[in-house]
Structure formats: structure tokens, C-alpha cells
Scaffold this active site. Structure first.
Site, PDB file in Angstrom:
ATOM      1  N   GLU A 144       0.898  -1.168   0.000  1.00  0.00           N
ATOM      2  CA  GLU A 144       0.000   0.000   0.000  1.00  0.00           C
ATOM      3  C   GLU A 144       0.924   1.202   0.000  1.00  0.00           C
ATOM      4  O   GLU A 144       1.223   1.793   1.034  1.00  0.00           O
ATOM      5  CB  GLU A 144      -0.932  -0.029   1.214  1.00  0.00           C
ATOM      6  CG  GLU A 144      -2.257   0.692   0.977  1.00  0.00           C
ATOM      7  CD  GLU A 144      -2.168   2.200   1.119  1.00  0.00           C
ATOM      8  OE1 GLU A 144      -1.374   2.824   0.370  1.00  0.00           O
ATOM      9  OE2 GLU A 144      -2.880   2.746   1.959  1.00  0.00           O
ATOM     10  N   GLU A 153       4.404   8.448  -3.714  1.00  0.00           N
ATOM     11  CA  GLU A 153       5.175   7.903  -2.595  1.00  0.00           C
ATOM     12  C   GLU A 153       6.270   6.949  -3.066  1.00  0.00           C
ATOM     13  O   GLU A 153       6.838   6.205  -2.266  1.00  0.00           O
ATOM     14  CB  GLU A 153       4.243   7.196  -1.606  1.00  0.00           C
ATOM     15  CG  GLU A 153       3.302   8.151  -0.878  1.00  0.00           C
ATOM     16  CD  GLU A 153       2.456   7.447   0.160  1.00  0.00           C
ATOM     17  OE1 GLU A 153       2.653   6.230   0.372  1.00  0.00           O
ATOM     18  OE2 GLU A 153       1.592   8.106   0.761  1.00  0.00           O
TER      19      GLU A 153
END
Length: 567
Positions: A144, A153
Site C-alpha cells: 500500500e 510515494e
């Protein structure tokens, strides 16, 4: 070992370096993050659990042991889902040491220590082999690593490395794929967050217009995505110019490339208008069939669906380099460029430009400095003509032909308003080189560089000579300061007003004259989840840990089928 953290003091505006040692308690930082909101995301958690359970079953059906690699494990929740779903062993990687320590405790508390190994490293530093961090490569990859922009990210380079070094060829991946969608719209409101519009001032000698420097007009802005809750955006705030189309997809079960690339789609506008904004969101399929789907689509795309509140994943607003007129039925070409961490867009209209899309366009970088001084809400604030009119009304009540004005705000247009409304002399106090530079460009663009004097100095260091030995009769402030993180931090104006007292006339007028802080108790439907212990929901038996309360940490927890998690 001791470290120093730089923080702006909201009272004085000064940068202060605070000493932190190795015992610095990061739990408060974690509690204030969006971890709690993420763990409250029932739709996300249920879909992940379903996807993991299905992946483990597929591996078992092939007669193989299910070895899971969980990159960015956080609380260890996804690893515990895998263990409870029958995985033989899980490697849970977490680079942030305080979070990794919490994961170890959570895994132990839930009785999974024999099936889960928490590795406190960056995934690119993990080794595989008899003496390595992992005994063998994994055949199930669970992550995730996504933000609102999907790749912000570092998901792509992380997947790229994992496929090369940490997982088997043809591994199962949860999620299996991600798909990015786009829609072209016209929106004066959203466009006002990136470009400064001309400001109209009704003065006694006629209308004056404050214009932007040409370099700001042509500036692409900053590369960071504008992420907002599109579900809070009224439908009358934008005009849809195209249907929703798929921009690109990423299959996480296969080797992923993080190198810069582009994707191009053809659009046929459903309505004529000014193309200004690309709205974007994504969804993830937890399984190869696409039956287990988690989507970020806004309300007008999925009008019959019960929308899950999310603050950790929202939707994206991308500003095109320039607004383009498009016409219904006319083909246009939208190109998405990306690097490892960000995406940006360009619209092309002419068919002869079709082959030019393969020429890489650099990520938007602010050249005018205004986008560095003002964030997007601030630019929208400056574009609010009603707000400007209120300032004009207030200034007209206090300004006289002999008024000497001093403005204390970062990059404010009040000095220009004061000059146009008849002040004899205007000074503006700027705390940074960037605000000085931006104001200098604005004054030059409006031929006011000889009319308004910029002073780059902190209020307490202001001298009479810098004010040309004049006393200030009108002290102005919006107030807006780049060091302010919260609204009440703008009370720095009070500190600044006190610091320049010796330069004020005895009958000085100060605008604003006062400030008040109002509070009220409210019950949120969703927003409370950002910083709250989890409750109970279907499939999630959640409990708050007494030992965390005793340690005076801010607790939060989440569980799947009896798995409890806290930090």
C-alpha cells in the site's frame, strides 16, 4: 545521537532549530498523520483482505507455499491479513523505525510472531538468501504505497526493485493493477488557484487594474499535485468538457518500469469551452479479474454508489500550462507525462501536432517565484474580488492625501491598493528575499517601482532611515505570512505591530484593528476519523490498547477478523 529540527516560530516568524535526541517521541507525529483515517477506511480494508485471501488461495491451489512480501507494512495490518488468510510466512518491511517497532508489538500481541518477520529497512536494502533478511523470494507481493496521485510515494521504483530482487517471476500481486482516469473541465474557481487574475480597483480618478508580471502569466506553476475532495466540489463550479477516459494502467504482477515516459489519448469534447483543468483519480483491482475493485471516482462518475469518505486518498486537479479553447466534436490530444514520482499534462489540438507528443515535456517548475511565495489557496484568495472590495472599502475610510502607509504581510497587494486609493507614500515590509522579488516584479509590471518602497527587513530591525524618517499614520496587514501553519499564527501581525511601535504616529490607524478567536463544538460525519480510535464495523473487531493510554500516546486501532492494530 542528537538531531536538530528546523521550525518556524509562528509568533516571531523566525526559523528556530530545536534539538531532538534519539528518544524523541514520534508517536504524536504519527497520530497527527492520516494513519487513523486510512485504518478507518472500511472499503479499503475489506477489499485488501478479499484480494489477499484470493491470492493466497490461488498460490495454494498450485501446490505452493504462500510466501508474502509486504512492503511499507506500517502497523503490520496487511501482513496479519495474509497470515490469517493462510499464508505460510510473511516478510513485513517498514523503513520508519518507530512504526516498525509498533508493528513488532502489534504482530506479537495478535499472536502472529511465528508467521511474520518485521524488517526495519528500506525495501531496496533487503537481502535474500540463507543469511539474508528473507530466506527466499516471495510469491505474493502486497503493498500500500499509494498517494492521491498514485505514484507520489515512490511506488514505481519500489515495485521495479522488488520484481528484480525480492519476488518470483509471475508472482501474485495485491493490488493486481491500478488504472488512472482523466476528465477535461473548465473551472474558473479551480483555475483561480494557479493564475492571478487582473485586480480591478475603483479609485476617485477612475478604474485601476493590477496586472500580473508576464513571467507569472506564462509560468506553469509548481510540480506538486493539487489534491482535493472533488466530492465536496459543487457541480456548478466546473463545466465538463469531455467524457471520462482511461489515461494509463500499471500491472503490478509484472515487472514495472519507473523511467520517465508519456501516455496519450484522443478526446472529443462533449461541449465547447476553455480547457483549463484535468481532473484525475484512480482505482485499483485487487485481483486479476477486476471483481474486487476499490475506486476513488467522484460522485458524478459513480452517482449510485455509496461513497467512502477518504482523506488519505482524494482526487487530483492538474492545471494545463495555458487555457485552450476547445469545440464540441473536434478531436484533441491529451498527453500525460510522468517521472518516478509525479504526473503532468499537456493538451494538443492540431492533428499535425500528433507526432510531437513523444517529445518529453519537463515537469512544471515555477519560474516566477509567486507560486513559491503563495500556495494555491492563497492565490485563490487574492483572486477573490469580493474580498478585495472589502479591503478597498476599509482603506477608503481611513486613507487621506497625507497618509504614510506601512504594510506588514508577505507578498500582499494592499500596498498597491493603498497607493491607488490616494495615500501619499507607501512602504511594504517583506520578510524574505522571495517576497521581495515577487513584489518587485508586481510593482514593475504596474509601473509603481518608484511609488512604493520595498523594505526587506524583520520588523524589530526596521530603522527610521529606511522609512525616510517618516512616521507611519496607517499600518496595514491582511494579515498573511508564509510562516503561518494555522489561522491564529497570523497573529504574528500583533508581534510585528508591537515591534514597529517607535515608528508609528501618535494617532496611527491600524488595520486590522483587532482579532478574535471563535470556537465551537461540532460533530463530524467523517472528518473525525483523521485522529480518532477506530470503532466497530462489519468484519472489523476493533479495540483500543490500554497500555498505549497508560503511556499517554494518542491511540488508534484497526482490525480484520480479530486482528487489532495500534500506534
Amino acid at each position: 545521537m542528537k538531531t536538530f529540527c528546523g521550525r518556524a516560530n509562528p509568533t516571531t516568524g523566525a526559523m528556530e532549530w530545536l534539538e531532538e535526541d534519539e528518544n524523541y517521541d514520534y508517536h504524536q507525529e504519527i497520530a497527527r498523520s492520516r494513519y487513523a483515517d486510512m485504518l478507518h477506511d472500511k472499503d479499503r480494508n475489506v477489499k485488501y483482505y478479499q484480494g489477499i485471501r484470493a491470492a493466497v488461495s490461488r498460490v495454494k491451489e498450485r501446490g505452493e507455499k504462500a510466501i508474502v512480501l509486504d512492503i511499507g507494512t506500517g502497523t503490520g495490518l496487511l501482513s496479519m491479513m495474509a497470515a490469517s488468510a493462510g499464508a505460510d510466512f510473511c516478510y513485513a518491511i517498514e523503513v520508519f523505525k518507530p512504526m516498525a517497532n509498533a508493528a513488532v508489538k502489534i504482530v506479537e500481541k495478535n499472536g502472529f510472531s511465528d508467521k511474520i518477520k518485521v524488517i526495519n529497512k528500506h525495501s531496496t536494502e533487503v537481502t535474500v538468501g540463507p543469511d539474508g533478511d528473507m530466506q527466499c523470494r516471495a510469491n505474493i507481493l502486497v503493498t500500500e504505497l499509494f498517494d492521491t496521485e498514485l505514484i507520489g510515494e515512490g511506488a514505481l521504483p519500489t515495485y521495479e526493485h522488488a520484481h528484480k530482487h525480492l519476488v518470483q517471476e509471475g508472482c501474485e500481486a495485491v493490488p493486481h493493477r491500478a488504472t488512472v482516469y482523466v476528465q477535461l473541465v473548465e473551472s474558473k474557481r479551480m483555475w483561480s488557484w494557479n493564475k492571478l487574475f487582473p485586480v480591478h480597483v475603483e479609485a476617485e480618478d477612475g478604474e485601476k487594474i493590477i496586472v500580473s508580471p508576464s513571467e507569472m502569466e506564462n509560468c506553469p506553476g509548481v510540480p506538486s499535485v493539487c489534491d482535493i475532495q472533488l466530492n465536496q466540489m459543487p457541480s456548478n463550479d466546473f463545466t465538463v468538457l469531455s467524457d471520462v477516459v482511461t489515461m494509463f494502467s500499471v500491472d503490478f504482477s509484472k515487472p514495472v518500469k519507473s523511467a520517465s515516459t508519456y501516455y496519450r489519448v484522443q478526446l472529443q469534447p462533449v461541449k465547447s469551452g476553455k480547457a483549463q483543468i484535468v481532473l484525475s483519480w484512480w482505482d485499483i483491482d485487487m485481483d486479476p479479474s477486476g471483481k474486487i475493485n476499490c475506486t476513488m471516482a467522484p460522485y458524478w462518475v459513480k452517482p449510485t454508489s455509496a461513497l467512502q469518505w477518504r482523506d488519505h486518498w482524494m482526487q487530483c486537479v492538474y492545471f494545463l500550462p495555458n487555457e485552450e479553447s476547445v469545440f464540441q466534436g473536434e478531436n484533441v490530444y491529451l498527453t500525460a507525462y510522468r517521472d518516478e514520482y509525479s504526473v503532468w499534462y499537456k493538451l494538443q489540438k492540431a492533428r499535425e501536432e500528433e507526432n510531437k507528443a513523444d517529445v518529453h515535456v519537463e515537469s512544471p517548475v515555477c519560474r516566477c517565484q509567486a507560486h513559491l511565495l503563495w500556495n494555491r489557496p492563497r492565490i485563490g484568495e487574492l483572486n477573490d474580488q469580493n474580498r478585495t472590495c472589502q479591503y478597498i472599502k476599509s482603506l477608503m475610510k481611513v486613507l487621506k492625501t497625507d497618509s504614510v502607509c506601512l504594510c506588514i504581510s508577505d507578498g500582499s497587494l494592499l500596498p498597491v491598493l493603498a497607493h491607488y486609493l490616494g495615500a501619499k507614500q507607501v512602504f511594504t515590509l517583506e520578510n524574505s528575499a522571495v517576497s521581495c522579488s515577487v513584489m518587485g516584479k508586481f510593482l514593475k509590471a504596474n509601473h509603481l517601482e518608484d511609488k512604493i518602497k520595498i523594505i526587506e527587513v524583520r520588523p524589530e530591525l526596521l530603522t527610521s532611515s529606511q522609512l525616510e524618517d517618516k512616521k507611519i499614520s496607517v499600518l496595514l496587514g491582511e494579515p498573511f505570512f508564509t510562516t503561518s501553519l494555522l489561522p491564529w499564527h497570523n497573529l504574528y501581525f500583533w508581534y510585528a505591530r508591537t515591534a514597529v511601535t517607535m515608528h508609528l504616529a501618535s494617532d496611527v490607524t491600524v488595520l486590522p484593528q483587532s482579532a478574535s478567536l471563535h470556537v465551537m463544538i461540532v460533530e463530524f460525519q467523517d472528518l473525525w476519523r483523521i485522529r480518532s480510535p477506530c470503532g466497530t464495523c462489519e468484519g472489523f473487531d476493533v479495540q483500543t490498547m490500554d497500555d498505549m493510554i497508560k503511556e499517554r500516546k494518542e491511540p488508534w486501532s484497526s482490525s480484520v477478523d480479530g486482528i487489532s492494530s495500534y500506534c
